[in-house]
Design a protein around this motif. Structure first.
Motif, mmCIF file in Angstrom:
data_model
loop_
_atom_site.group_PDB
_atom_site.id
_atom_site.type_symbol
_atom_site.label_atom_id
_atom_site.label_comp_id
_atom_site.label_asym_id
_atom_site.label_seq_id
_atom_site.Cartn_x
_atom_site.Cartn_y
_atom_site.Cartn_z
ATOM 1 N N GLN A 29 -9.125 0.893 -0.908
ATOM 2 C CA GLN A 29 -10.399 0.294 -1.103
ATOM 3 C C GLN A 29 -10.408 -0.802 -1.784
ATOM 4 N N TYR A 30 -11.384 -1.898 -1.500
ATOM 5 C CA TYR A 30 -11.831 -3.073 -2.181
ATOM 6 C C TYR A 30 -12.884 -2.891 -2.560
ATOM 7 N N THR A 31 -13.340 -3.160 -3.864
ATOM 8 C CA THR A 31 -14.867 -2.758 -4.492
ATOM 9 C C THR A 31 -15.032 -3.970 -5.411
ATOM 10 N N SER A 43 -4.959 5.024 -3.646
ATOM 11 C CA SER A 43 -4.795 6.420 -4.477
ATOM 12 C C SER A 43 -3.909 7.506 -3.266
ATOM 13 N N VAL A 44 -2.966 8.135 -3.762
ATOM 14 C CA VAL A 44 -2.181 8.874 -2.638
ATOM 15 C C VAL A 44 -1.920 10.195 -3.311
ATOM 16 N N ASN A 95 0.674 -1.218 0.021
ATOM 17 C CA ASN A 95 0.018 0.042 -0.160
ATOM 18 C C ASN A 95 0.967 1.157 0.009
ATOM 19 N N TYR A 96 1.999 1.188 -0.541
ATOM 20 C CA TYR A 96 3.057 2.202 -0.665
ATOM 21 C C TYR A 96 3.167 2.691 -2.252
ATOM 22 N N THR A 121 -1.679 13.446 -8.015
ATOM 23 C CA THR A 121 -2.384 12.308 -7.372
ATOM 24 C C THR A 121 -2.225 11.270 -8.130
ATOM 25 N N VAL A 122 -1.789 9.961 -7.711
ATOM 26 C CA VAL A 122 -1.645 8.643 -8.321
ATOM 27 C C VAL A 122 -2.671 7.654 -7.783
#
Length: 200
Positions: A133-135, A145-146, A96-97, A190-191
């Motif tokens: 998020q998991y969708t 998203s960061v 998650n980085y 934003t990536v």
């Protein structure tokens, strides 16, 4: 080991926890068999990255959308969540980085890091999305998203990747940009990475 003649009809769903956002990510791997042979099974991972550059007033200056490569080390990392093994990639840390770099070398499955990640320091560090998020809307997807704020990651940007550590660690996916992204000191970047999981 069972021979082909010993396979019996089977319909099973295996619940697997794939940890990407720091919480368990459930998804189903279906295995179906007939009397004619062993089970057919598979899991396909496809990545997409969206990059948006904003100026100091919030206006979009640049926008990119790419498919990306899940590298071999990333595939092994996912496999280790399903069945821990003694391979070189078996860390339980979530992927998650998001990292940035300056090389436009094409993505390759053998890569284990960005080719030229920005040097860590006062103006750059990988950014973590601890609430990724998991969708299931439009498919089974993990979305990370960061945002790199003004005075962060300033300069010419040519690549991005997903990692499971603030430094070092294992890389899940990498993408080189088709052309340079120029981030000024006052810009915000934003990536967003989307990993779609589907049976093959």
């Amino acid at each position: 080991m069972h021979s082909a003649g010993k396979w019996m009809p089977l319909a099973a769903v295996l619940g697997v926890s794939l940890i990407v956002s720091g919480v368990a990510l459930p998804f189903a791997v279906s295995m179906l068999a007939s009397s004619s042979g062993p089970a057919s099974e598979g899991l396909h991972l496809k990545g997409k990255v969206d990059v948006l550059l904003y100026d100091e007033s919030g206006k979009i200056k640049d926008e990119r959308h790419f498919d990306n490569l899940i590298v071999s080390a990333g595939v092994e990392g996912v496999a280790s969540r399903i069945a821990p093994h003694d391979g070189t990639v078996n860390s339980p840390a979530p992927y998650n980085y998001i990292a940035l770099g300056t090389s436009n070398t094409a993505a390759d499955p053998a890569q284990t890091a960005l080719v030229a990640e920005l040097p860590a320091g006062a103006s750059y560090a990988r950014v973590q999305d601890a609430t990724a998020q998991y969708t299931t809307s439009g498919g089974n997807k993990v979305i990370l998203s960061v945002t790199f704020l003004p005075n962060q990651a300033t300069g010419t940007l040519r690549e991005s990747g997903i990692f499971n550590a603030a430094s070092g660690g294992n890389m899940l996916a990498r993408q080189a940009f088709a052309s340079d992204i120029q981030k000024a000191a006052t810009d915000t970047l934003t990536v967003t990475w989307t990993i779609t999981l589907s049976p093959t």
